[in-house]
Design an enzyme around this catalytic site. Structure first.
Site, short mmCIF file in Angstrom:
data_model
loop_
_atom_site.label_atom_id
_atom_site.label_comp_id
_atom_site.label_asym_id
_atom_site.label_seq_id
_atom_site.Cartn_x
_atom_site.Cartn_y
_atom_site.Cartn_z
N ARG A 1 4.94 -0.80 -8.65
CA ARG A 1 5.63 -1.53 -8.75
C ARG A 1 7.21 -0.10 -9.40
O ARG A 1 8.46 -1.21 -9.22
CB ARG A 1 5.13 -1.65 -10.83
CG ARG A 1 4.06 -2.38 -10.79
CD ARG A 1 4.14 -2.23 -11.88
NE ARG A 1 2.68 -3.82 -12.24
CZ ARG A 1 2.64 -4.61 -12.54
NH1 ARG A 1 4.71 -5.21 -12.03
NH2 ARG A 1 2.19 -5.92 -12.85
N LEU B 1 0.55 -1.23 -0.30
CA LEU B 1 -0.09 0.16 -0.65
C LEU B 1 0.41 1.31 -0.20
O LEU B 1 2.03 1.35 0.49
CB LEU B 1 -0.71 0.09 1.43
CG LEU B 1 -2.50 -1.18 1.27
CD1 LEU B 1 -2.89 -1.47 2.38
CD2 LEU B 1 -2.68 -1.24 -0.11
N HIS C 1 -2.84 4.32 -2.40
CA HIS C 1 -4.50 3.41 -1.55
C HIS C 1 -5.16 3.95 -0.82
O HIS C 1 -6.51 4.04 -0.26
CB HIS C 1 -4.03 2.26 -1.41
CG HIS C 1 -2.94 1.19 -2.51
ND1 HIS C 1 -2.26 0.84 -2.37
CD2 HIS C 1 -3.43 0.57 -3.40
CE1 HIS C 1 -1.52 0.72 -3.46
NE2 HIS C 1 -2.37 0.00 -4.11
N VAL D 1 -2.90 9.51 -7.83
CA VAL D 1 -2.59 10.06 -6.90
C VAL D 1 -1.04 10.01 -7.16
O VAL D 1 -0.58 9.43 -7.63
CB VAL D 1 -2.20 9.25 -5.47
CG1 VAL D 1 -1.15 10.09 -4.26
CG2 VAL D 1 -3.81 9.50 -5.08
#
Length: 293
Positions: free
Chosen positions: A189, A35, A39, A178
């Site tokens: 990633r 996260l 998220h 974001v």
């Protein structure tokens, strides 16, 4: 506040049933973990609209085309749980793969239309995996609202389509992409990028912004997209899988900027595949008039 970790669907449903008896509104934020602020922004948006928030954490093997990619995907449940506790999420639902796909599992949810082209071309079967697991998670949580980020814009359309087609009683709410301070879209990633690659990565978003501005000024779409692709390669990206202008509402291909549109890109930087997208403003009326003349 602590976030309860639940792994068994029967336990989750028991908790949700109790919330239902209290008349509470429930939201879910599906994730694959690792996260980041993207998220957590969805979690906060969910908390603003619902009484209880479930965050799912499941690294879905069915949406990976490459076994090495699946193996390399970061798994950080302990850190994720701490972040969710700080954000105020009520439950972290982290089922095992054997529970999501038990022995003998033979169902696949395939969404046509919006899953075709773009990532669908370069990741065959990916959206079938996404649609199948999202369908299960929405049904397991029984939530009223589900929050997805716009960074995975094609995925967002796939989810909206399956909910509409299968009559799943849930509202899908999109959260804006974001970005890091330098403009790079946040993604799990990004952690795979080397220092040199991380320094080059923001050029992708910069080129998208420049390209969107050129399109909104009335310049020829084909020429603008071709030059933008060349700019991405010149910035150090090894391959551009696609750079396309699609209708914002249904991802239909467009040749004229006469309706709300979205610029979408997927490009490789070293061994890392990055995706991004940007809404494109319609040309001003005087620009359209000049172009027609």
């Amino acid at each position: 506040m602590s976030t309860a970790i639940v792994r068994i669907v029967s336990e989750l449903r028991s908790i949700v049933a109790a919330w239902r008896r209290e008349g509470l509104k429930i939201a879910v934020v599906p994730t694959m973990g690792a996260l980041h602020e993207g998220h957590l922004s969805l979690v906060r948006a969910a908390l603003a609209k619902a009484d209880r928030v479930i965050v799912t954490l499941f690294v879905n093997p069915r949406q990976f085309n490459n076994a090495d990619d699946l193996a390399a995907y970061p798994r950080t449940e302990h850190d994720d749980a701490a972040k969710l506790a700080s954000a105020g999420a009520h439950i972290l639902y982290a089922p095992d793969a054997a529970d999501i796909y038990p022995q003998g599992f033979g169902t696949t949810v395939a969404v046509g239309g919006v899953s075709e082209g773009l990532c669908g071309t370069f990741r065959p079967g990916h959206f079938d995996g996404v649609a199948t697991v999202v369908t299960k998670l929405l049904l397991q949580t029984g939530a009223d609202l589900a929050f997805f980020g716009e960074k995975d814009f094609q995925q967002l359309h796939v989810v909206r389509q399956l909910v509409r087609d299968l009559d799943i009683p849930i509202e899908i709410i999109a959260g804006p992409t974001v970005r890091e301070a330098d403009g790079l879209a946040m993604s799990s990633r990004n952690a795979r990028l080397s220092l040199a690659e991380r320094n080059r990565a923001p050029r992708l978003a910069e080129i998208l912004v420049q390209t969107a501005e050129r399109l909104s000024s009335g310049q020829l779409i084909k020429r603008v997209l071709s030059e933008a692709q060349e700019a991405i390669l010149a910035a150090g990206f090894s391959k551009v899988e696609y750079l396309e202008l699609r209708a914002d509402s249904d991802l239909a291909s467009i040749v004229r900027l006469d309706r709300p549109a979205r610029l979408l890109v997927a490009a490789w930087l070293g061994q890392t595949r990055l995706i991004d997208n940007l809404q494109v403003a319609l040309p001003r009326p005087e620009v359209v008039h000049q172009a027609a003349a």
